[in-house]
Design a protein around this motif. Structure first.
Motif, PDB file in Angstrom:
ATOM      1  N   ILE A  50       2.886 -30.369 -46.009  1.00  0.00           N
ATOM      2  CA  ILE A  50       3.921 -29.359 -45.752  1.00  0.00           C
ATOM      3  C   ILE A  50       3.298 -28.025 -45.360  1.00  0.00           C
ATOM      4  CG2 ILE A  50       4.150 -28.850 -48.225  1.00  0.00           C
ATOM      5  CD1 ILE A  50       7.142 -28.885 -46.008  1.00  0.00           C
ATOM      6  N   ILE A  51       2.132 -27.715 -45.952  1.00  0.00           N
ATOM      7  CA  ILE A  51       1.472 -26.452 -45.605  1.00  0.00           C
ATOM      8  C   ILE A  51       1.044 -26.467 -44.147  1.00  0.00           C
ATOM      9  CG2 ILE A  51      -0.577 -25.039 -46.031  1.00  0.00           C
ATOM     10  CD1 ILE A  51       1.512 -24.775 -48.146  1.00  0.00           C
ATOM     11  N   PHE A  53       3.923 -26.022 -41.835  1.00  0.00           N
ATOM     12  CA  PHE A  53       4.367 -24.638 -41.716  1.00  0.00           C
ATOM     13  C   PHE A  53       3.366 -23.778 -40.953  1.00  0.00           C
ATOM     14  CE2 PHE A  53       7.665 -25.426 -44.886  1.00  0.00           C
ATOM     15  CZ  PHE A  53       8.673 -24.674 -44.346  1.00  0.00           C
ATOM     16  N   VAL A  54       2.069 -24.037 -41.151  1.00  0.00           N
ATOM     17  CA  VAL A  54       1.083 -23.248 -40.415  1.00  0.00           C
ATOM     18  C   VAL A  54       1.280 -23.451 -38.920  1.00  0.00           C
ATOM     19  CG1 VAL A  54      -1.367 -23.059 -39.857  1.00  0.00           C
ATOM     20  CG2 VAL A  54      -0.646 -23.103 -42.229  1.00  0.00           C
ATOM     21  N   ILE A  55       1.429 -24.706 -38.514  1.00  0.00           N
ATOM     22  CA  ILE A  55       1.598 -24.964 -37.084  1.00  0.00           C
ATOM     23  C   ILE A  55       2.919 -24.390 -36.592  1.00  0.00           C
ATOM     24  CG2 ILE A  55       1.857 -26.758 -35.344  1.00  0.00           C
ATOM     25  CD1 ILE A  55       0.081 -28.508 -37.111  1.00  0.00           C
ATOM     26  N   ALA A  56       3.981 -24.598 -37.385  1.00  0.00           N
ATOM     27  CA  ALA A  56       5.301 -24.197 -36.905  1.00  0.00           C
ATOM     28  C   ALA A  56       5.486 -22.699 -36.961  1.00  0.00           C
ATOM     29  CB  ALA A  56       6.388 -24.886 -37.736  1.00  0.00           C
ATOM     30  N   VAL A  57       5.020 -22.076 -38.014  1.00  0.00           N
ATOM     31  CA  VAL A  57       5.382 -20.684 -38.254  1.00  0.00           C
ATOM     32  C   VAL A  57       4.254 -19.730 -37.889  1.00  0.00           C
ATOM     33  CG1 VAL A  57       6.038 -19.055 -40.050  1.00  0.00           C
ATOM     34  CG2 VAL A  57       7.017 -21.324 -40.027  1.00  0.00           C
ATOM     35  N   THR A  58       3.017 -20.058 -38.271  1.00  0.00           N
ATOM     36  CA  THR A  58       1.935 -19.102 -38.054  1.00  0.00           C
ATOM     37  C   THR A  58       1.400 -19.157 -36.635  1.00  0.00           C
ATOM     38  OG1 THR A  58       1.348 -19.595 -40.331  1.00  0.00           O
ATOM     39  CG2 THR A  58      -0.150 -18.182 -39.112  1.00  0.00           C
ATOM     40  N   PHE A 101      10.376 -28.972 -36.085  1.00  0.00           N
ATOM     41  CA  PHE A 101       9.000 -29.461 -36.082  1.00  0.00           C
ATOM     42  C   PHE A 101       8.525 -29.735 -37.507  1.00  0.00           C
ATOM     43  CE2 PHE A 101       4.472 -28.784 -36.528  1.00  0.00           C
ATOM     44  CZ  PHE A 101       3.968 -29.646 -35.579  1.00  0.00           C
ATOM     45  N   VAL A 102       8.836 -28.818 -38.422  1.00  0.00           N
ATOM     46  CA  VAL A 102       8.403 -29.015 -39.810  1.00  0.00           C
ATOM     47  C   VAL A 102       8.955 -30.330 -40.344  1.00  0.00           C
ATOM     48  CG1 VAL A 102       8.613 -28.157 -42.163  1.00  0.00           C
ATOM     49  CG2 VAL A 102       8.105 -26.575 -40.312  1.00  0.00           C
ATOM     50  N   ILE A 103      10.262 -30.571 -40.109  1.00  0.00           N
ATOM     51  CA  ILE A 103      10.874 -31.789 -40.635  1.00  0.00           C
ATOM     52  C   ILE A 103      10.222 -33.017 -40.026  1.00  0.00           C
ATOM     53  CG2 ILE A 103      13.006 -33.128 -40.705  1.00  0.00           C
ATOM     54  CD1 ILE A 103      14.518 -30.492 -40.730  1.00  0.00           C
ATOM     55  N   ILE A 104      10.066 -32.988 -38.701  1.00  0.00           N
ATOM     56  CA  ILE A 104       9.496 -34.167 -38.050  1.00  0.00           C
ATOM     57  C   ILE A 104       8.058 -34.383 -38.507  1.00  0.00           C
ATOM     58  CG2 ILE A 104       8.798 -35.116 -35.818  1.00  0.00           C
ATOM     59  CD1 ILE A 104      11.208 -33.594 -34.632  1.00  0.00           C
ATOM     60  N   PHE A 105       7.280 -33.302 -38.480  1.00  0.00           N
ATOM     61  CA  PHE A 105       5.872 -33.414 -38.859  1.00  0.00           C
ATOM     62  C   PHE A 105       5.732 -33.940 -40.285  1.00  0.00           C
ATOM     63  CE2 PHE A 105       1.863 -31.847 -40.529  1.00  0.00           C
ATOM     64  CZ  PHE A 105       0.988 -32.029 -39.491  1.00  0.00           C
ATOM     65  N   GLN A 106       6.469 -33.317 -41.194  1.00  0.00           N
ATOM     66  CA  GLN A 106       6.331 -33.705 -42.596  1.00  0.00           C
ATOM     67  C   GLN A 106       6.688 -35.179 -42.804  1.00  0.00           C
ATOM     68  OE1 GLN A 106       8.848 -31.610 -45.335  1.00  0.00           O
ATOM     69  NE2 GLN A 106       7.791 -32.449 -47.113  1.00  0.00           N
ATOM     70  N   ARG A 124      20.908 -25.348 -40.747  1.00  0.00           N
ATOM     71  CA  ARG A 124      20.961 -26.769 -41.112  1.00  0.00           C
ATOM     72  C   ARG A 124      19.550 -27.303 -41.364  1.00  0.00           C
ATOM     73  NH1 ARG A 124      26.001 -29.419 -39.452  1.00  0.00           N
ATOM     74  NH2 ARG A 124      27.103 -28.289 -37.829  1.00  0.00           N
ATOM     75  N   LEU A 125      18.643 -27.007 -40.430  1.00  0.00           N
ATOM     76  CA  LEU A 125      17.294 -27.550 -40.556  1.00  0.00           C
ATOM     77  C   LEU A 125      16.578 -26.950 -41.753  1.00  0.00           C
ATOM     78  CD1 LEU A 125      16.331 -27.609 -36.796  1.00  0.00           C
ATOM     79  CD2 LEU A 125      17.014 -29.520 -38.229  1.00  0.00           C
ATOM     80  N   ALA A 126      16.790 -25.640 -41.954  1.00  0.00           N
ATOM     81  CA  ALA A 126      16.165 -25.000 -43.109  1.00  0.00           C
ATOM     82  C   ALA A 126      16.669 -25.650 -44.388  1.00  0.00           C
ATOM     83  CB  ALA A 126      16.467 -23.512 -43.113  1.00  0.00           C
TER      84      ALA A 126
END
Lengths: 907, 907
Positions: free
Chosen positions: A719-720, A723-728, A812-817, B809-811
């Motif tokens: 999950i980290i 988030f790094v890829i998606a958000v940072t 992306f986070v959902i799919i990646f995770q 929704r995704l969040a």
């Protein structure tokens, strides 16, 4: 028992000694030079001055002193008033020792007294030069890396049972159990022998905790750096494993296990596997980095940023003193961050998540394999039994409670009939008794975490204020960011290193307060607490940079202020990823280098030096023949005591976190970890072989709670990284731009797209740049955010782009995770926990054993008329141990086992 | 051995029979009325007509017929030409039987021949009326629910070893092992006895597979519906467990285990725990539903929808024939969907995710507890050993391969030296041999899944076309939606039921093609395949409604068309949730009702009826005294054979999916599941007690792969529920509206906010409503979507609201998934897998055993001079079994064990 060695008591002062020291083996043996020493007990004993003639100096058991140190520590208070009670205590302890040792002998152990030490020996009178034989055998056969039991040959083994002794392949009674097993047997007896005088405590651990003995340890096999050709396991380990010169070699795991026991063997096996698993990930990490380097010229956004033609006038970075600036001046960081922020890192972080799963799965397999070859498969019961022993502190606490209760209940019982069901709770600590400890624990841990967070916040404030201060000065303005970032990270690093040591101590203290019942729960809780604190400590500044920095800045015209006039800090124009990368690399490298060099090499060296100096300055009662070769137990006594594997594991686990958690932002982490570990293996090896007393050989079949922590980190890392890829990183905004907003499907115009407009006239009064030296008239300045332009109906609100990019990030986070979790489960499922060859082997062995016993049963029925042929034995060996079946002698290859197995089935 | 029973061979025709049948016990015994029958072997034997006098009719072993049925099946082909080879086969089989039975007797079993059956008996000559004693003892003591071993008393037990027989508390040699253990011992011998004549196959399973025997089963304990007062375990089970009348009672798990063995005991224990866990979730589900009912009047959006004042003119639902319509006409569905779509369901689905974790954790604990009381803790080895037995089909395949290979390799060896390493592969199937099977499997499974999907798609097409057709007709137009939905769901249900049966057969066939090596892998692969197919079958229409329906509709002016003129179907204005709910409830209820009633009750009844009819119509060679009371083995033979627990588990697992996967959309699922299971328990019980032959008592300590499937469903349910709440329900849009767009923080105006505008003039030519009867002039019609209005610069694009709602929704999905996963891990971690009392008990028992053996060892050393006092025994009982320690006689309460344990420690 030749008479020459009978005066053991003053052996240390005996001039006859050199005669026996010719036979080097005697250092490992009783003074009869026959029975092997399995274990050493040490205790302090104040030598009585002439003024105190009472006590019983002639008593055969009470004439022990630990030499210099013993005198040292207690010699500080020589007053007669103090000596009185001290002597009484001493006498008390002596009596307790007497009883304990008597009980030990009743349990079948043999003791020998030394001026310095006792030696304890497992029963069995005829001792053989087992290790000598092993040495002479092994040195020519395994010239470099000794692989005694590694060569895929395995004897059939079965828990030792004295009743069936005739079944085992006992060629030599004293070589049948190896050294580690012997000392484990002795240690087990030591643990179980009661001492009624000392409050009925059970075992040596309680006695050590009550200062009745000072130490208890098995002997090392000899000197590791003796000049001669004679070989012992320790020397072998030193030469083939515990030197930096052999860093490229495999570890002799079986020898390590044989010498140090299964627990330490598993640690080094784990460390070895981890290190070898780091090799592929390092290679791929370097490739990813090189890919970044290679494509840096093709990266359109950084080219656009560096292009002086389409200059973006950026809003000032601080109030008043900062000027408008040109985006092209941040060209360097933009190019640098492309090295770490490119599509390859996405695949690398998926790879690393699967890598973590693969590593854990392979560890399970290796553990099973080792467990099989080391005969650990049926060890549960033993472990469970050792769990039963209460810790001395727990016993003390229960006793205190009972005393208090008995006083109270005596009163109660007079007043009213106390309820019967209380009785069960009286001999253990209930939730009520533990509540203060738990409360203290929770409060302290929360306080520590809050402390860590506030230090992180303090560093943020330091950064903001220093940056503002430096910006005022024109000379320093140019490299504000570099200076501030670098100093702040170093402060963080120093704080982490200091708090790490403090938290280690605090965790120990807190766990003691909690009074866990058994050693195992103590260890587990200590590890959990220490891990929690150290994890928060090491990672909170990194989490801040990764996920919070630059997200609460506000926007031009309505900035967020920490203090009056100090704005929240922003990320560099290339994104926070670059900063995260710097933070990670400095903390990881710094932590490893400093902890390895200073704490693991420097501090022990200093301690040794200090002790040596002290010895030299205070020759005191050193014996005249001090220069004579000391006994092995003296040499070992001068070493550091072994304090457990927790720090070693902890260091590696925190490193594992660096390698997995933020690998998306720092693909080089595996390389640095690999370099560190190659050294770490030999460093730890050296410590165990040369600097520590020999640890008790502890049997265990897994690495316990560390595995859970590792797999927890592995799961958390998914999950980290998501988030790094998606958000940072800028990965998602670029994708969205390319496929939704770009006119020609390329990234041209991306930089413009990410910058919003701000109408300079709307800057708040007093925040405009003073003395602007910007070369052109500024009407609109730009800032990095997706907001509506000033001319929109609702200016500066988040724009539609903002929400669509956010949706893409979250999707992306959902799919990646879920993808990575699914793949991990798949990998977990596809790799069987037990290697096929091992499970086949186990099956074969089992059916072979069944057949063997059935056959034996048949024969017994036949011979039922001739009774009592097999009342052999004696001694004290009813423990479980490795034993060779006498049935298929000489044919122990797997193949032959299989064939003989199938033959037997039809018998 | 009274001579009256010696003519066992024609016992069936013997008029003396009634004399012995007075003693009812004789039905469970050999004809000597002393030795108990443990197991029955049955085989077909064609009675020879007078024309075929060869063979050996006088041979003592070959005079067996299974009566009517045996004659029935083979009597079809009475031609001489056919009889020749058939007889040769018969002879061959007889010889194989001869050898097998000879081997059995050599293994210590005792056989008795019957005209119908053989009886097999474990060694030991003096038989006792064990069950009679048990019955007479138990009937007065446990009047209603028999709790023999349930009363928290447990004897100390240890794997039985003949060598230490003197240690066990053997009061009665024949009562020492209970019935299940006896038949397990016999079954084990049957499985291991080789028959060299039948291609060296091992065990009874291969012989049954090769039609040499027809069946092998242990005997039931007697009749369950005998009128008398005499009690046997079967009757007891029937009266106290296997009747609908006792549905409110706990299950007598220990008795079930005693009678049917551990595997079936665990199934019923699991079913019981699951059913009792459904009670709290049913209660909360009903509360959630009632909360929906109670708040229906306060729900602002549905009130707004029903309000005729602010009428929203909606765009037509189909081309041409549909008219504009008023949103208030959909008031009903809006109100109904509030029942299931309210904030309480969010909490309910979190609760249910944790509930699933709790259930699994508690099952682990119950399993441990049962394992302890049933002495299953050390069972691994046994299980592993039973894994070794290859399946007969596998052996056949290997033999075929070897034959082919030997032919080939003979050729090869002449031509060239074939590589040596081939040899290892010859006696097992390699990847190459299995490839066709695997390929067939993958292709078939993919085909089946594709078939399921296309049927779902077919139903969609049916819905679209029927809806369009019905809309043309004015009379049917009013209730189009209800008609279409209802019929489509029923079609789905029927298809699911039919495919369920087909897929069950296909999975079995595919697994046979795969030729797994052992019974256990066969079972596991069959389960996995069947689960996959049935899961896809049962859930794909539901997944479609939940996540895909109404999402690919397009928008007015640019609709998506499936076929020419047929638009993709939309959801009802209240959201798809209502439709999902209908779908779920009909499929779940229908599946349960129909499968329970028809497949589990109806079909067996029909089969029985059919067989009865056949028997009556063909009296054939029925013996003159057919009316006399048949032997127990005849009664049992007429029952259905036991075919495993897979269908029972499968049904429950699919139900578990309904309860957890979509609980967010159908909070009443647990209630329906509970109601079903209360019946299901008794239904299954009845089946096992009255309709099936007694199954072999299989020892197993867990429910195997089903646990993995359950925990997989539990994990999957988290993400599914997250998506149902986020995507299917209106929960998130309402929240977003309330906190971001609403002017006064309420939901007033929400309906308006969710509807976009469409300019009617932009409707494509030919799609406008014909003969519009709408009462007002329409310029803009509304549709449910977040799109820009016609007057915006980019009309009909997704609006900012769309993206912000999507982000929310995704969040929500990310937060919900990670929160629930974290909570699950926490629950998992907090509930220890082994209940504390059990682990304490195990520890105490272990130390007690150690002390006991140590004490015994001491005594033995003392008595070492008096040899051979203990050469007892004989018989064939070296298997592991429950045994009582003779040491603390009469004091078997846990407390007393503990105290005596601690006493011994100090000995």
């Amino acid at each position: 028992m030749d008479p020459e060695h009978l005066p053991v008591i003053n052996n240390y002062l005996d001039a006859n000694e050199p005669a026996s020291s010719e036979a080097r083996l005697s250092r490992m043996h009783f003074h009869d030079n026959q029975r092997k020493v399995d274990y050493v007990l040490a205790y302090h004993y104040r030598k009585r001055g002439a003024h105190l003639g009472h006590g019983s100096p002639g008593h055969s058991l009470a004439v022990i002193s630990n030499g210099e140190t013993g005198k040292e520590r207690h010699g500080g208070g020589p007053g007669d008033i103090e000596l009185g009670p001290l002597d009484a205590l001493e006498e008390e302890r002596r009596e307790q020792r007497d009883e304990f040792e008597h009980n030990l002998m009743a349990a079948g152990l043999e003791l020998e007294k030394d001026l310095e030490m006792y030696e304890i020996k497992a029963g069995g009178s005829i001792a053989k030069k087992f290790s000598a034989i092993l040495q002479t055998l092994s040195s020519p056969l395994q010239p470099r890396v000794p692989e005694h039991s590694n060569n895929r040959m395995k004897n059939l083994s079965y828990p030792f049972s004295r009743e069936k002794m005739y079944l085992y392949n006992i060629q030599e009674k004293d070589a049948f159990f190896d050294n580690a097993t012997r000392s484990r047997i002795v240690h087990e007896i030591l643990k179980r022998t009661a001492c009624s005088r000392a409050n009925n405590t059970m075992g040596i651990n309680s006695l050590i905790a009550n200062n009745i003995y000072e130490a208890a340890y098995p002997l090392h096999d000899g000197e590791y750096d003796s000049p001669g050709d004679d070989m012992n396991d320790r020397k072998l380990l030193y030469q083939e494993w515990a030197r930096y010169g052999v860093f490229y070699k495999f570890q002799p795991i079986d020898l390590i296990r044989k010498y140090f026991g299964e627990k330490i063997g598993l640690y080094f096996a784990w460390l070895g596997l981890y290190t070898s698993f780091l090799i592929p990930s390092s290679v791929i990490g370097v490739i990813v980095f090189l890919y970044g380097c290679a494509t840096i010229e093709e990266d359109i956004p950084s080219k656009e940023m560096c292009d002086h033609q389409n200059a973006f006038t950026m809003c000032p970075l601080c109030d008043k003193s900062c000027d408008y600036w040109n985006l092209s001046s941040a060209c360097g960081t933009a190019r640098a961050s492309h090295l770490f922020d490119n599509p390859a890192t996405v695949f690398f972080s998926i790879f690393m998540a699967l890598w973590a799963t693969m590593f854990l799965e392979n560890w399970k397999r290796l553990q099973m394999r080792l467990g099989y070859f080391w005969d650990l498969t049926g060890i549960e019961e033993e472990e469970e039994r050792s769990q039963e022993h209460s810790r001395p502190e727990y016993e003390t606490k229960v006793r205190e409670k009972l005393l208090k209760e008995s006083g109270k209940s005596a009163v109660q019982k007079l007043e009213a009939n106390s309820p019967e069901d209380d009785e069960d709770d009286e001999d253990k600590l209930t939730w009520k008794d533990r509540f203060p400890g738990y409360l203290m624990n929770s409060v302290s841990i929360l306080f520590m975490i809050a402390l860590t967070f506030s230090i992180v916040f303090g560093v943020i404030v330091y950064r903001i204020t220093t940056a503002a201060a430096l910006s005022l000065n024109k000379a320093t303005r140019s490299n504000v960011r570099v200076t501030v970032t670098a100093t702040a990270v170093i402060i963080n690093l120093v704080v982490i290193l200091i708090l790490d040591e403090i938290y280690g101590a605090v965790a120990k203290w807190l766990t003691k307060i909690e009074v866990p019942k058994t050693e195992q729960t103590f260890e587990e809780r200590l590890i959990l607490k220490a891990f929690l604190l150290k994890f928060v400590n090491a990672y909170s500044p990194i989490f801040y940079v990764a996920f919070f920095k630059g997200r609460f800045v506000g926007r031009p015209g309505s900035y967020v202020y920490v203090f009056d006039g100090y704005r929240m800090e922003e990320c560099a124009p290339g994104g926070c990823l670059m900063e995260l990368c710097i933070q990670l690399s400095i903390i990881m490298l710094g932590k490893q280098l400093i902890q390895n060099n200073i704490f693991e090499i420097g501090v022990p060296k200093l301690k040794k030096l200090f002790r040596k100096l002290k010895d030299e300055t205070e020759p005191g009662e050193s014996d005249p023949d001090h220069s004579k070769r000391p006994e092995q137990w003296d040499l070992d006594y001068s070493l550091e005591p072994y304090t457990g594997l927790t720090p070693e594991y902890m260091e590696m686990i925190i490193q594992f976190g660096f390698v997995t958690l933020f690998v998306a932002s720092f693909p080089l982490a595996p390389v640095f970890a690999l370099l560190n570990n190659v050294i770490e293996v030999r460093l730890d090896a050296k410590k165990f072989v040369t600097e520590l007393r020999r640890p008790d050989a502890v049997r265990t079949k897994d690495i316990g709670i560390w595995f859970d922590i590792l797999s927890g980190i592995g799961k958390f890392s998914v999950i980290i990284n998501a988030f790094v890829i998606a958000v940072t990183s800028d990965f998602i905004p670029r994708l969205v731009y390319q496929y939704s907003y770009s006119h020609n499907g390329t990234l041209h115009g991306f930089v413009n797209h990410t910058l919003s407009f701000f109408n300079v006239s709307q800057l708040k009064e007093g925040t405009q740049p003073e003395n602007s030296q910007f070369d052109q008239e500024v009407q609109f300045c730009r800032f990095k955010d997706y907001r509506e332009p000033p001319w929109a109906p609702n200016p500066y609100e988040f724009s539609k782009q903002y929400w669509s990019v956010l949706s893409a990030r979250l999707a992306f986070v959902i799919i990646f995770q879920n993808l990575v979790m699914f793949l991990s489960v798949l990998v977990d499922w596809m790799i069987p926990d037990i290697p096929t060859d091992i499970s086949d082997q186990i099956k074969k062995e089992k059916s072979l054993l069944v057949d063997f016993f059935l056959k034996e049963e048949h024969e017994k029925v036949k011979l039922a008329d001739e009774p009592a042929q097999r009342s052999q034995g004696g001694g004290n060996r009813s423990r479980r141990s490795r034993a060779a079946s006498s049935a298929p002698s000489g044919r122990s290859q797997p193949g032959s086992i299989a064939s003989s197995g199938s033959q037997h089935t039809n018998v």
